[in-house]
Structure formats: structure tokens, C-alpha cells
Design a protein around this motif. Sequence first.
Motif, PDB file in Angstrom:
ATOM      1  N   GLY A 134      10.691 -27.872  -4.329  1.00 44.00           N
ATOM      2  CA  GLY A 134      11.111 -27.357  -5.624  1.00 44.00           C
ATOM      3  C   GLY A 134       9.990 -27.315  -6.643  1.00 44.00           C
ATOM      4  N   ASP A 135       8.753 -27.319  -6.164  1.00 47.91           N
ATOM      5  CA  ASP A 135       7.571 -27.368  -7.036  1.00 47.91           C
ATOM      6  C   ASP A 135       7.301 -25.978  -7.601  1.00 47.91           C
ATOM      7  N   LYS A 136       7.662 -25.763  -8.859  1.00 49.76           N
ATOM      8  CA  LYS A 136       7.516 -24.442  -9.469  1.00 49.76           C
ATOM      9  C   LYS A 136       6.042 -24.072  -9.651  1.00 49.76           C
ATOM     10  N   GLU A 137       5.193 -25.061  -9.894  1.00 52.09           N
ATOM     11  CA  GLU A 137       3.765 -24.780 -10.018  1.00 52.09           C
ATOM     12  C   GLU A 137       3.209 -24.249  -8.699  1.00 52.09           C
ATOM     13  N   TYR A 138       3.623 -24.866  -7.598  1.00 54.15           N
ATOM     14  CA  TYR A 138       3.211 -24.367  -6.277  1.00 54.15           C
ATOM     15  C   TYR A 138       3.741 -22.954  -6.055  1.00 54.15           C
ATOM     16  N   LEU A 139       4.975 -22.704  -6.451  1.00 56.72           N
ATOM     17  CA  LEU A 139       5.547 -21.365  -6.285  1.00 56.72           C
ATOM     18  C   LEU A 139       4.713 -20.329  -7.029  1.00 56.72           C
ATOM     19  N   GLY A 140       4.278 -20.663  -8.237  1.00 51.59           N
ATOM     20  CA  GLY A 140       3.423 -19.741  -8.973  1.00 51.59           C
ATOM     21  C   GLY A 140       2.108 -19.492  -8.272  1.00 51.59           C
ATOM     22  N   ARG A 141       1.622 -20.503  -7.582  1.00 52.09           N
ATOM     23  CA  ARG A 141       0.359 -20.361  -6.859  1.00 52.09           C
ATOM     24  C   ARG A 141       0.492 -19.427  -5.665  1.00 52.09           C
ATOM     25  N   ILE A 142       1.631 -19.485  -4.957  1.00 49.94           N
ATOM     26  CA  ILE A 142       1.774 -18.689  -3.735  1.00 49.94           C
ATOM     27  C   ILE A 142       2.465 -17.343  -3.989  1.00 49.94           C
ATOM     28  N   TYR A 143       3.054 -17.159  -5.162  1.00 50.75           N
ATOM     29  CA  TYR A 143       3.772 -15.900  -5.408  1.00 50.75           C
ATOM     30  C   TYR A 143       2.901 -14.668  -5.209  1.00 50.75           C
ATOM     31  N   PRO A 144       1.635 -14.658  -5.648  1.00 52.32           N
ATOM     32  CA  PRO A 144       0.826 -13.458  -5.388  1.00 52.32           C
ATOM     33  C   PRO A 144       0.678 -13.148  -3.897  1.00 52.32           C
ATOM     34  N   ALA A 145       0.642 -14.178  -3.052  1.00 51.07           N
ATOM     35  CA  ALA A 145       0.552 -13.931  -1.614  1.00 51.07           C
ATOM     36  C   ALA A 145       1.840 -13.309  -1.092  1.00 51.07           C
ATOM     37  N   ILE A 146       2.970 -13.853  -1.512  1.00 51.96           N
ATOM     38  CA  ILE A 146       4.257 -13.295  -1.087  1.00 51.96           C
ATOM     39  C   ILE A 146       4.421 -11.873  -1.601  1.00 51.96           C
ATOM     40  N   LYS A 147       4.085 -11.666  -2.854  1.00 52.75           N
ATOM     41  CA  LYS A 147       4.193 -10.325  -3.430  1.00 52.75           C
ATOM     42  C   LYS A 147       3.275  -9.346  -2.706  1.00 52.75           C
ATOM     43  N   GLY A 148       2.034  -9.759  -2.433  1.00 51.70           N
ATOM     44  CA  GLY A 148       1.088  -8.870  -1.753  1.00 51.70           C
ATOM     45  C   GLY A 148       1.554  -8.499  -0.356  1.00 51.70           C
ATOM     46  N   ALA A 149       2.141  -9.476   0.367  1.00 57.05           N
ATOM     47  CA  ALA A 149       2.678  -9.165   1.696  1.00 57.05           C
ATOM     48  C   ALA A 149       3.820  -8.164   1.584  1.00 57.05           C
ATOM     49  N   ALA A 150       4.673  -8.344   0.585  1.00 56.19           N
ATOM     50  CA  ALA A 150       5.776  -7.398   0.387  1.00 56.19           C
ATOM     51  C   ALA A 150       5.263  -6.018   0.008  1.00 56.19           C
ATOM     52  N   GLN A 151       4.243  -5.957  -0.847  1.00 54.37           N
ATOM     53  CA  GLN A 151       3.663  -4.664  -1.220  1.00 54.37           C
ATOM     54  C   GLN A 151       3.186  -3.894  -0.006  1.00 54.37           C
ATOM     55  N   PHE A 152       2.553  -4.617   0.911  1.00 57.19           N
ATOM     56  CA  PHE A 152       2.051  -3.938   2.107  1.00 57.19           C
ATOM     57  C   PHE A 152       3.185  -3.239   2.846  1.00 57.19           C
ATOM     58  N   PHE A 153       4.306  -3.909   3.008  1.00 57.31           N
ATOM     59  CA  PHE A 153       5.388  -3.301   3.785  1.00 57.31           C
ATOM     60  C   PHE A 153       6.155  -2.256   2.985  1.00 57.31           C
ATOM     61  N   LEU A 154       6.186  -2.360   1.665  1.00 58.20           N
ATOM     62  CA  LEU A 154       6.751  -1.258   0.885  1.00 58.20           C
ATOM     63  C   LEU A 154       5.989   0.032   1.157  1.00 58.20           C
ATOM     64  N   ASP A 155       4.678  -0.104   1.378  1.00 55.31           N
ATOM     65  CA  ASP A 155       3.834   1.079   1.593  1.00 55.31           C
ATOM     66  C   ASP A 155       3.813   1.548   3.044  1.00 55.31           C
ATOM     67  N   THR A 156       4.177   0.697   3.997  1.00 56.07           N
ATOM     68  CA  THR A 156       3.946   1.055   5.406  1.00 56.07           C
ATOM     69  C   THR A 156       5.219   1.191   6.231  1.00 56.07           C
ATOM     70  N   LEU A 157       6.354   0.713   5.754  1.00 54.28           N
ATOM     71  CA  LEU A 157       7.590   0.943   6.499  1.00 54.28           C
ATOM     72  C   LEU A 157       7.893   2.437   6.554  1.00 54.28           C
ATOM     73  N   VAL A 158       8.418   2.868   7.694  1.00 56.95           N
ATOM     74  CA  VAL A 158       8.725   4.290   7.875  1.00 56.95           C
ATOM     75  C   VAL A 158      10.135   4.436   8.442  1.00 56.95           C
ATOM     76  N   ALA A 159      10.726   5.604   8.218  1.00 56.59           N
ATOM     77  CA  ALA A 159      12.071   5.873   8.736  1.00 56.59           C
ATOM     78  C   ALA A 159      12.001   6.193  10.223  1.00 56.59           C
ATOM     79  N   GLU A 160      12.842   5.523  10.999  1.00 56.16           N
ATOM     80  CA  GLU A 160      12.937   5.799  12.435  1.00 56.16           C
ATOM     81  C   GLU A 160      13.813   7.038  12.612  1.00 56.16           C
ATOM     82  N   PRO A 161      13.269   8.132  13.174  1.00 54.24           N
ATOM     83  CA  PRO A 161      13.995   9.415  13.172  1.00 54.24           C
ATOM     84  C   PRO A 161      15.349   9.379  13.859  1.00 54.24           C
ATOM     85  N   SER A 162      15.530   8.527  14.863  1.00 53.50           N
ATOM     86  CA  SER A 162      16.782   8.540  15.613  1.00 53.50           C
ATOM     87  C   SER A 162      17.867   7.679  14.985  1.00 53.50           C
ATOM     88  N   LEU A 163      17.519   6.882  13.965  1.00 54.76           N
ATOM     89  CA  LEU A 163      18.515   6.025  13.323  1.00 54.76           C
ATOM     90  C   LEU A 163      19.137   6.746  12.141  1.00 54.76           C
TER      91      LEU A 163
END
Length: 772
Positions: free
Chosen positions: A478-507
Amino acid sequence: MKNVISCLLGSLAGLCSAGVGGNVLSSPSPLTLWYQQPAADWNEALPLGNGRLGAMVFGGVAKEQLQLNEDTLWAGGPYDPVNPNAFAALPEVRQLVFTGQYDAAAKLIGDKMMAVPLRQMPYQTLGDLFLEFPTNGPVTDYRRDLDLDTAVATVSYTMNAVRFAREMFSSPADQVIVLRLTADQPGKVSFTARMSTPQEAWVSVEADQGAHKPMSLLLTGVNGSAQGIKGALRFQARVAVTASGGKCESGADTISVSNADSVTLLIAAATSFKNYRDVSGDPPRVTQSQIAAASKKSFPHLLAAHRDAHQKLFRRVALHLGETDAMKLPTDVRIRHFAEGNDPQLAALYFQYARYLLISCSRPGSQPANLQGMWNDSMKPPWDSKYTININTEMNYWPAEPGNLPECVEPLTQMVLDLTQTGARTAKAMYGARGWVVHHNTDLWRATAPVDGPKWGMWPTGGAWLCQNLWEHYLFSGDKEYLGRIYPAIKGAAQFFLDTLVAEPSLPGPANLVTCPSLSPENLHPESKTSICAGPTMDLQILRDLFANCIQAGEILGEDKEFLRQVAATRARLAPLQIGRAGQLQEWLLDWDMDAQEIHHRHVSHLYGLFPSAQIDVNTTPELAAAAKKSLEIRGDKATGWGTAWRINLWARLHDGDRAYGIFQDLLSPRCTYPNLLDSCPPFQIDGNFGGASGIMEMLLQSQNGEIQLLPALPRAWPAGSVHGLRARGGFEVDIEWKDGKVTGYRIRSKEPREVTLRINGKTEKTMSEKR
């Protein structure tokens, strides 16, 4: 089993009278590994470590060997392996995958997208310290042991009526390995010390200069090149020898001690590594200062400082599963007979050994635990002893949080923060994406491009999984200071997949977003000779966690409202989990599982959602839990050491303690465990030890999905026992006592009293935690 133990104890007592061993019938400390003979090879030696500096102790009589490691001694130097042709090839690769041309996609990936060089840098041995002793008589009462509570290894024996002893530890307080040699008669300690290494290095002797600068062996060198990457590190090991009584003499590359009363050796080592970009450190200055500081202290003071630093972490958790006469047997004998039953304390010893290992190889300021923790005797170890992040590195840290060792996660956190930098270059160059990415391996230099070959390396979700480990650290603290430290890493990982996920044509839309290209780690599917595919189940599960964690973290910190809305919208469009024709949880988008080329594959990647994630739960998603159980049954119980350990955790999450315990018996057998209790994958990989310890805790305590479960998967083999000091998500510490398979007492503590939802003895209730 009782008759077997009685027979073994009788045989060992006979060996004592014959002069091969001693004190067999006097039970050692329950937290001690002990043996009646020296290590025959590396897989019988005993590990010491202070997070950064490690040794494997062999315990020979005529020749003692300490194989040494310094955790930044890897091959090569700073490098960027991204293939410049990758981004241009990406659209065609995706088109080939979506049209079912998997082999052609794999070939194009191999030609245009894989890292240059194709392999990463190996972790390497520093070398060996040898002490050669005069031997002129029979040896009796030999004993070699490792006390987990003190983190001290000892060797003792009698020769010519003289009792010789060695005490060894790697001190986190003083950053040196300490070796003390004594005898119970004066003037009896004599030996010659020398060093050797396969590295490009030389050994010299530095004379005694007084003022805490004793006579020393110096091993000085440079690291090697690998895969065309030139070695960029300098290193030095320094062994200072201080004798009480007797005489010290130097040779060209040896130090000899004659007729001393006692001798203390201090071992320091360092490289010029400062971080993955900077190799400008000064190893001689570091080793000189460490030896000078430690030389000012007496052996008792060195030992006390080391013991205090170790026990501050180690003594937080106590586990008691029962004791029997099997405890009186040497550890290697107990391993051979564990599956026969009646040795529950060996399971507790195995659990505490994993905690000892993590403390020893992962402390703040060190590198993270690699495939072998930090212990490696080779220049080219199996799989380069690096960081394999499609399961192994993550598994290394499974016991850290519930096992009350949160400090040990700091090196992993720092590595992930490093990877956000190198991974950002890879994301942009390979995918034209924001954020950061790392594939299935990394190394000291934080390389992030796909390696080894398409069917292993073309998996873009390694960084996202590492973020889950960091998120777990927040959930437990529950360490909020630690969360602030790692949030940029989590956000950056999410940004990557926002940009690279693609629609599967058969679904059918809108839930049709997938990763592509990707794979279900290392598992060939039936449609080709490769593993390359789109949207494997594991990726979808990892991304559901990543996106959910990103949203929750951003909301807690009050950050990025618009970005979080985009993350939530993308999460809602991820392709769904599916149940296949055999009632199994599908590993791929297509129902290939029953036709897979290795139906009993070591990886169980598609069950990530059951463990270590909690997306699949027997209480909240029973249909998916039943499908996961079917997948486990199809996969089978036998696997590599780490694969076996993963299965223990999965069956525990399914609340089948007896099935989990049966697999644990296999893990703690000669098939999967060496005589020194290290995992025999084979070859040695430390993740099996850590995964096995995690499985023990999952049988006793679970805390996912907002509730604490006491004894959720207790096996019948442990009908009575107690555990003290385990941690639960939400910042809780938990003690449990049980008898006849039922909880008889518990305590739940937290920083401030809070309401807790508790599952206990088949009932759900609310209770208040105590103030810690």
C-alpha cells in the motif's frame, strides 16, 4: 517409512563408529542443511551470498574450494541490439499471420526482426579460491553444513586428534566474504591459498602493508567478448589473509600459512560496472576500501554484523509442519526418501531455504536474481544465466511478498525502470510505438529486442508481465510513494500496447484486439513448425492486468484522466478468453490445444490468469476455473523444476491441496532437487526453488480478490502446524495455527486496524485486524 528411517539411522551410526562421520544422532538445528561428506561437484556445494557477492562452498578436506561470483560480471558491454529492418517488415509479418502463413511469418521475423546479435550476453563466473591443506592421517567426525538462520556455512573434522573447523559467510554488512579457520590445538592451521579463473586475468600477491592492509591475493582482469560485443568491464577480486601465530609467506601467485593458531580470510570483489550505460567504476579502489574497513573489525564483530543483517529479514517468518526422526538424517538422504512420507519438516526447510536464497541473491543495490540466482561456475552457463522474463524472472520473486521479504524486490524494480529506457528505443525502432517493450529475455545491459529465434523470442509481453510483479509489491504494501515511482513504467507499458494492438480480422468486433506477432511462450502450435501466432491467451490475460493496474494506479495518484479512459476503452476490446472442445481453457485464439505438438509442454502460459494473476478464481469465475483445471489435467504434472513448481501454485489456487502436495513431493525429489536442495531443472535453475516456496504459501494463505483465505489448500500430509509472519495483500501480516486440518487460531495485523473479509474453515466472515 518409520522402519526405513530407523534402518538408515542405524546404518549412519555404524558409519560413525567406523570413522566416516560424527554426531549423526544428535539432531542439528531444524534450519540447517548438513552432510557427512564434502561436495563431490558443484551441485552438492553450498551457496553463500550477500546480494552481490556469492560463493559455492565445497568443504573438501585436502582442498577447500570456494567458487566465486560477483553479480555484475557479465560478458560484453553496453549495446543496442535492435534490428533496423524490423519496423518495415512488421506489416507484412502481421498479414502473413492473419492469413495463416505462420511459417512464412516466422521466416520473415527471423530475417528482418530478430536482434543483432541474436543472443544476449552471458553471466559469468569470477573464478575460484582454493585452500590446499596438508593431510597425513585418517579423517573422522566430518560434518559440512549451512545454517539458514545465521547464513553461516561450516566444515569440521578430526585428523590426528586435532579438531579443525571453518566458518564462512558473505556479509551484507561489510560486503566481503569471511572465512575463519581454527583448530582446537595451537599451531595446527597450515594451508596454501591460490586463485584461478577462466577469465582473461592474472593473479598476483600484494605484501602486508600494515594499517589494515594484510597480505593479499589479487585476481585482476577484464571480462570477455560475446556475440561480437566487446568486453567493457574491468574487475578485481582481493583475498586478504591474516594469521594469528605461525607464519605467512608469499609465492609468485600463492600465499602459504604455516603453523598458525587461526586464520581469517576476507574476500572482496568488484567490477567497473556502474549501470547499464556506465562502466567507469574503479574495482581496485572498491576492493581495497572494503578490505581495509573489514580488517579493522574482529571476527566476532564481523560475524555479529552479518548475522544481524541477515536475521532482520530471515526471522520474520516461521513455519512448523511437524517433526519426525527423519530430521536426524543428513539432508541428501532426506531428499532421497521424502516421497516416502513422514518428513514434513523437510518441506519447511525447503521453504526457508528459498527465503534464504532470495535474501542472499537479491538485496537493495544488487542485481536481480537471474536464472541461477547469482551462483554460476561457467563462462557459458545454460541459457546464459540471464533474465528470462516469460516466466522465470517473475517466478523468482513470487515468494518475496507473501514471504515477508519486500526489500528483496528492489533490484527487480530498478531493472524494470532501466528497461523503460532501453525498451523505449526498441518500441520506437521496431514498432513505431510510444512507451516501452521488452521481449522474452534481458541481461545486465538491459537489452530488449527479441532474441534466440522467432519461436522463442518474438513475444512482446515480457515488460507487461514484469509490471505485474511491481504492482504486486504495491498491493502487499500500500506504499503510495512506491506506486508513484513505478507508475511511469506501468503507463509506458500500456502506451506501447495502445499503439500496437491490432484487430484480428476473423473475430467479430468490438472485442477483437490482439497482439501480433506474438506466441504462447515456447510452445509450437499444430498449424506450423513455429509458435508464431496472434493473440495468445497469456497475452490477453497479461494485458487485462496491465490495463486494470494502470487505471487503478492513475486514479489513486490523480493522473492522466483522458489517457486512462483510452486504456479502459482498449481493455474492453481485448479478445475474450475461450473454452475449447475438450472443456479446456484455450491456449490460442483457435482451438488447437488437443492437437498441439507437445500436449504436456513445460509452460502453462495460458493459465497465467489463474496464477500468478487472479482473473480466474474458483469462487468468482467457476466456469473458467473448471476450464483451467481441465487444461492442467491435460498438461500433466511432470515438467521441469520450475514447470513443476508452477503447477503446485495452480493446483493450490484450485483449492486442491493434495494434488498440489503430490506435485511438491516430485519437486522435492532427486528428479528435481540436487543434494544441496537447489532445483535441478535440469540443469540447475533457481526459479524452481522460489516457485516451490510460493506453492507452499499458496496452500496455507491466499489473499486475492479482496479477501484473505486461511488454509485454502491444506494437504492431508500437514494435518497440524503453524506459520507466523506471512503477508497478505492490503498490508496485512498473518499468523495461523491449525490442528486436524482446521484453523484453531489466527492473528491478522496491519499498520492500523482495518476490516478484513476472511475465509476460514469453510465460512466467510468479517473481522478486524490488530494494530501492528
